[in-house]
Design a protein around this motif. Structure first.
Motif, short mmCIF file in Angstrom:
data_model
loop_
_atom_site.label_atom_id
_atom_site.label_comp_id
_atom_site.label_asym_id
_atom_site.label_seq_id
_atom_site.Cartn_x
_atom_site.Cartn_y
_atom_site.Cartn_z
N UNK A 124 0.83 -1.20 0.00
CA UNK A 124 0.00 0.00 0.00
C UNK A 124 0.86 1.25 0.00
N UNK A 125 0.40 2.27 -0.71
CA UNK A 125 1.07 3.56 -0.72
C UNK A 125 0.49 4.47 0.35
N UNK A 223 -1.95 -3.71 13.31
CA UNK A 223 -2.34 -5.12 13.34
C UNK A 223 -3.79 -5.21 13.81
N UNK A 224 -4.39 -6.35 13.51
CA UNK A 224 -5.77 -6.58 13.88
C UNK A 224 -6.22 -7.90 13.28
N UNK A 243 3.33 -3.76 7.80
CA UNK A 243 4.75 -3.56 8.06
C UNK A 243 5.20 -2.33 7.29
N UNK A 244 5.68 -1.32 8.01
CA UNK A 244 6.04 -0.06 7.38
C UNK A 244 7.47 -0.04 6.89
N UNK A 250 6.50 6.02 2.26
CA UNK A 250 5.12 5.79 2.66
C UNK A 250 4.58 4.42 2.30
N UNK A 251 5.43 3.49 1.87
CA UNK A 251 4.95 2.17 1.46
C UNK A 251 4.86 1.24 2.66
N UNK A 252 3.76 0.46 2.71
CA UNK A 252 3.56 -0.49 3.80
C UNK A 252 3.08 -1.82 3.23
#
Length: 281
Positions: A124-125, A223-224, A243-244, A250-252
């Motif tokens: 994700x961005x 987390x969840x 995870x960052x 900014x990618x995770x």
């Protein structure tokens, strides 16, 4: 007024509106209140600052020290995420207003996605754009490759794509959490025109999104758990971890796993090994 100033004012007013005098151990004045929640004078008293200074803060016309942010946090009963959000808005870093996600994906991340053979994963961005995914994510969610580029956004799909919505057993909970995460993300680059455009599109399309966005709830949860009902394998209870990478890109990485030996683990293994050439019912 800038987007950042609007966010500051809207956030502080929303938090004032969510409190009553009894919540903060103040006596009721007895006079009717024109708007719900605490008056500006009451918040200024609790935070030991002047009403004029609080007014200028709500209008985005003045910066705030760490001490002022801390006293506002106590006065408005802000949690950790709320304080982080407010601090980013009141004390922006240089260049934060124009930060955007890079178009290139690091080769190591691409390899990691491909090597997760039984684990759905998305990259994700910083607007929760879906930058990359593996085959397992396609099997769980949908074929992202078939979507137009402007629709490859996790929040957009959660609110607008029927299959994505139907997949989530606890859609309202997951959608509200997603809105709170996007709101937190907006504090990193409040002047981002692409983020503003995304919020406008979502607000126009979904009354739920518009209402929850206006609540100014924020979350930095990494987390969840998620509950799914998949048309091929039925119910899935999966742990979701983010995870960052570096603060700059900014990618995770979003990874979904099931506890070993559970029905969800068996179902996930079956789903991710499914022959992709067979059309799903």
């Amino acid at each position: 007024m800038s987007a950042r100033a609007r966010q500051i004012g809207d956030f502080l007013r929303a938090r004032r509106a969510g409190l009553s005098p009894t919540d903060v151990s103040l006596p009721e004045s007895g006079s009717p209140r024109r708007v719900p929640g605490l008056r500006r004078e009451e918040v200024a008293h609790l935070a030991a600052i002047s009403v004029d200074y609080l007014t200028r803060l709500e209008q985005g016309r003045v910066a705030a020290s760490t001490a002022v942010i801390a006293t506002l946090g106590v006065a408005l009963r802000l949690g950790h995420d709320d304080r982080t959000y407010l601090s980013r808005l009141l004390r922006p870093t240089t260049g934060a207003a124009t930060r955007s996600a890079p178009s290139e994906i690091r080769p190591a991340l691409r390899r990691l996605l491909d090597q997760l053979s039984e684990t759905p994963a998305l990259l994700l961005g910083n607007r929760m754009d879906i930058l990359a995914w593996n085959e397992c994510a396609t099997a769980l969610y949908l074929d992202f490759e078939a979507l137009p580029l402007e629709q490859r956004n996790y929040v957009w799909l959660l609110f607008t794509h029927p299959a994505m919505r139907a997949l989530h057993l606890e859609w309202e909970h997951d959608a509200r959490s997603c809105v709170a995460a996007l709101r937190m993300e907006s504090s990193r680059s409040p002047e981002d025109p692409q983020l503003e455009a995304l919020v406008d599109r979502l607000s126009t399309h979904s009354r739920d999104f518009a209402r929850w966005w206006a609540e100014h709830r924020v979350s930095s949860a990494t987390y969840g758990s998620k509950q799914y009902r998949h048309p091929l394998v039925g119910r899935l209870a999966l742990d979701c971890d983010l995870w960052g990478g570096s603060e700059d890109d900014g990618q995770r990485l979003m990874v979904l796993t099931a506890e070993s030996g559970t029905p969800s683990a068996d179902a996930l293994r079956l789903l991710t090994s499914w022959d992709r050439t067979v059309p799903a019912p």
